[in-house]
Design an enzyme around this catalytic site. Structure first.
Site, PDB file in Angstrom:
ATOM      1  N   HIS A 101       0.930  -1.327  -0.023  1.00  0.00           N
ATOM      2  CA  HIS A 101       0.082   0.106  -0.170  1.00  0.00           C
ATOM      3  C   HIS A 101       0.864   1.157   0.030  1.00  0.00           C
ATOM      4  O   HIS A 101       1.989   1.175   0.628  1.00  0.00           O
ATOM      5  CB  HIS A 101      -0.913   0.172   1.298  1.00  0.00           C
ATOM      6  CG  HIS A 101      -1.797  -0.933   1.538  1.00  0.00           C
ATOM      7  ND1 HIS A 101      -1.055  -2.414   2.016  1.00  0.00           N
ATOM      8  CD2 HIS A 101      -3.085  -1.084   1.351  1.00  0.00           C
ATOM      9  CE1 HIS A 101      -2.147  -2.909   2.366  1.00  0.00           C
ATOM     10  NE2 HIS A 101      -3.403  -2.575   1.666  1.00  0.00           N
ATOM     11  N   ASP A 104       2.512   2.051   3.301  1.00  0.00           N
ATOM     12  CA  ASP A 104       3.103   1.001   4.173  1.00  0.00           C
ATOM     13  C   ASP A 104       4.623   1.575   3.812  1.00  0.00           C
ATOM     14  O   ASP A 104       5.453   1.184   4.622  1.00  0.00           O
ATOM     15  CB  ASP A 104       3.187  -0.483   3.472  1.00  0.00           C
ATOM     16  CG  ASP A 104       1.662  -1.064   3.214  1.00  0.00           C
ATOM     17  OD1 ASP A 104       0.916  -0.771   4.246  1.00  0.00           O
ATOM     18  OD2 ASP A 104       1.685  -2.036   2.557  1.00  0.00           O
ATOM     19  N   ASP A 339      -0.461 -12.589   2.162  1.00  0.00           N
ATOM     20  CA  ASP A 339      -1.299 -11.431   2.898  1.00  0.00           C
ATOM     21  C   ASP A 339      -1.383 -12.200   4.272  1.00  0.00           C
ATOM     22  O   ASP A 339      -2.640 -12.639   4.680  1.00  0.00           O
ATOM     23  CB  ASP A 339      -2.518 -11.247   2.208  1.00  0.00           C
ATOM     24  CG  ASP A 339      -2.971  -9.824   2.956  1.00  0.00           C
ATOM     25  OD1 ASP A 339      -2.578  -9.534   4.031  1.00  0.00           O
ATOM     26  OD2 ASP A 339      -4.162  -9.206   2.518  1.00  0.00           O
TER      27      ASP A 339
HETATM   28  C1  XLS Z   1      -7.534  -6.531   4.486  1.00  0.00           C
HETATM   29  C2  XLS Z   1      -6.859  -6.711   3.090  1.00  0.00           C
HETATM   30  C3  XLS Z   1      -5.826  -5.770   2.558  1.00  0.00           C
HETATM   31  C4  XLS Z   1      -5.831  -5.996   0.959  1.00  0.00           C
HETATM   32  C5  XLS Z   1      -4.989  -4.780   0.195  1.00  0.00           C
HETATM   33  O1  XLS Z   1      -8.142  -7.228   4.869  1.00  0.00           O
HETATM   34  O2  XLS Z   1      -6.629  -8.015   2.969  1.00  0.00           O
HETATM   35  O3  XLS Z   1      -4.586  -5.863   3.229  1.00  0.00           O
HETATM   36  O4  XLS Z   1      -5.042  -7.120   0.647  1.00  0.00           O
HETATM   37  O5  XLS Z   1      -5.513  -3.435   0.744  1.00  0.00           O
HETATM   38 CA    CA Z   2      -5.833  -9.181   1.087  1.00  0.00          CA
HETATM   39 CA    CA Z   3      -7.256 -10.385   5.377  1.00  0.00          CA
END
Ligand code: XLS
Ligand code: CA
Ligand code: CA
Length: 441
Positions: A101, A104, A339
């Site tokens: 992001h 980040d 993620d």
């Molecule tokens: C949040 C999301 C976020 C997205 C990107 O729950 O997983 O991290 O992947 O904004």
């Molecule tokens: Ca995500």
């Molecule tokens: Ca998530």
């Protein structure tokens, strides 16, 4: 350049019998599976937010993570140290891609101008490190949910000034994604949802969200950004009801606003389960509708009702996910983005390596199993046979549109008794197990 993880050297593939925790047991990047190398099938990506910026804070306690960049007091120095550490991690873990992001990688300034200047400085550093380490950007995105200005949402805010700010932020995020040759750009609807309909104009919010997406499509065309746009569904959290609930909801929304040719989906495992679907269901639905773009690999906890974003270690789920991905012909230009975050109690820096190794090996093993399963065709053959009544006789006529209610009534009146066959679920589950346990070559 400083070394941030001096206790860990490059992680190599040592095979399934290795007892070295700092080695891959199943992920052998250059090994060919079918028509391409494992690294090309998997296109692993590091998530910047969970890996470099997460502190381990939860509603009951402050951060616990001990990180080598903790001593940096100046915000920009901290951002640079994290960026350098990110590339050391990717290099040592043999991860080719990353995702971030905007917020980040660089701190917000007092004004949008200052924020964008911070971003430009860090993006320049990022670009040089990408070149040095030969790493690529899988996707960029804008964080339009952390800052209090987004209290009512971004593209779905009731405040037009906030909508304008979000548009400016996303414009810049697309520009930096292009600058770094990002292969995709993600829209996860942060706070695009609602808490109560008592104060919500859902119709206007959805129209505005579509307007924002159309502006992004137009601007990408204008500046020549050719990366794939992705929408990431999630049913709840942070809002009670998120508009991008699941893949089916997103498809309906996109079609309703004539946006479907511009967007695919980024399916996250933990979001699928929050929507009461399996990860496989979401991948399958996206695949058959030709809009599976990329995945966020993680897992939730079946006993907890929230987004725990754990590193994926469930081999059964990973196998079925890779099965869908193989049937999709791969994910490129998408990939497998972890993620995922280490647990709050896994606060040592070495845990980052152990966590990624666990996730990467799980997906690598999943790929190996799924490939064999698909190649041998056990499930495919069964499904083909199960639906074979539609390939001949009356079934074929239904599929070809040659019959209507009257013809079918005439057929049904003379077709007695109807005979069904077993679905054999337990047999199929045990066959999948055989492949996982490697007894089935
Ligand atoms: C949040 C999301 C976020 C997205 C990107 O729950 O997983 O991290 O992947 O904004
Ligand atoms: Ca995500
Ligand atoms: Ca998530």
């Amino acid at each position: 350049m400083r070394e941030y993880f001096e206790n860990v050297s490059k992680i190599n593939y040592e095979g399934a019998n290795s007892k070295n925790p700092y080695s891959f047991k199943y992920y052998n990047p250059d090994e060919i599976i079918g028509d391409k190398a494992m690294k090309e099938h998997l296109r692993f990506a590091l998530s910047y937010w969970h890996t470099l910026t997460a502190t381990g804070a939860d509603p009951f306690g402050v951060g616990t993570m001990i990180r080598p960049w903790d001593s940096e007091t100046n915000e920009m120095d901290l951002a640079k140290a994290r960026m350098e550490a990110a590339f050391e991690l990717m290099d040592k873990l043999n991860i080719e891609y990353f995702c971030f992001h905007d917020r980040d990688i660089a701190p917000e300034g007092k004004t949008l101008q200052e924020t964008n200047k911070n971003l430009d400085e860090i993006v320049a550093l990022c670009k040089s490190l990408m070149k040095k380490y030969n790493k690529k950007l899988l996707w960029g995105t804008a964080n339009c949910f952390t800052n209090p200005r987004y209290v009512h949402g971004a593209g779905t805010s009731c405040n037009a000034d906030v909508f304008a700010y979000a548009a400016a932020q996303i414009k810049k995020a697309i520009e930096i994604t292009k600058e770094l040759d990002g292969e995709n750009y993600v829209f996860w609807g942060g706070r695009e949802g609602y808490e109560t309909l008592l104060n919500t104009d859902m119709g206007l919010e959805l129209d505005n969200f579509a307007r924002l997406l159309q502006m992004a499509v137009d601007y990408a065309k204008e500046i020549g950004f050719t990366g794939q746009f992705l929408i990431e569904p999630k049913p709840k959290e942070p809002t009670k009801h998120q508009y991008d609930f699941d893949a089916a909801t997103v498809l309906g929304f996109l079609k309703n606003y004539n946006l479907d040719k511009y967007f695919k989906v980024n399916i996250e495992a933990n979001h699928a389960t929050l929507a009461q679907h399996t990860f496989q269901h979401e991948l399958h639905f996206a695949r058959i509708n030709k809009f599976l773009g990329s995945i966020d690999a993680n897992q939730g906890d079946p006993l907890l009702g929230w987004d725990t974003d754990q590193f994926p270690t469930n081999i059964y789920d990973a196998t079925l996910a890779m099965y869908e991905i193989l049937k999709n012909g791969g994910l490129a230009p998408g990939g497998v983005n972890f993620d995922s975050k280490v647990r709050r109690a896994s606060f040592e820096k070495e845990d980052l390596f152990l966590a990624y190794i666990a996730g990467m090996d799980t997906f690598a093993k999943g790929l190996r199993v799924a490939y064999k399963l698909l190649e041998n065709g056990d499930l495919e053959d069964f499904i083909k046979e199960k639906y074979s009544s539609f390939t001949e006789g009356i079934g074929k006529e239904i599929v070809e549109g040659k019959v209507g209610f009257k013809e079918l009534e005439a057929y049904a009146l003379n077709n007695n008794p109807i005979i069904n066959k077993s679905g054999r679920q337990e047999l199929l589950e045990s066959i999948v197990n055989q492949y996982i346990f490697e007894d089935h070559k």
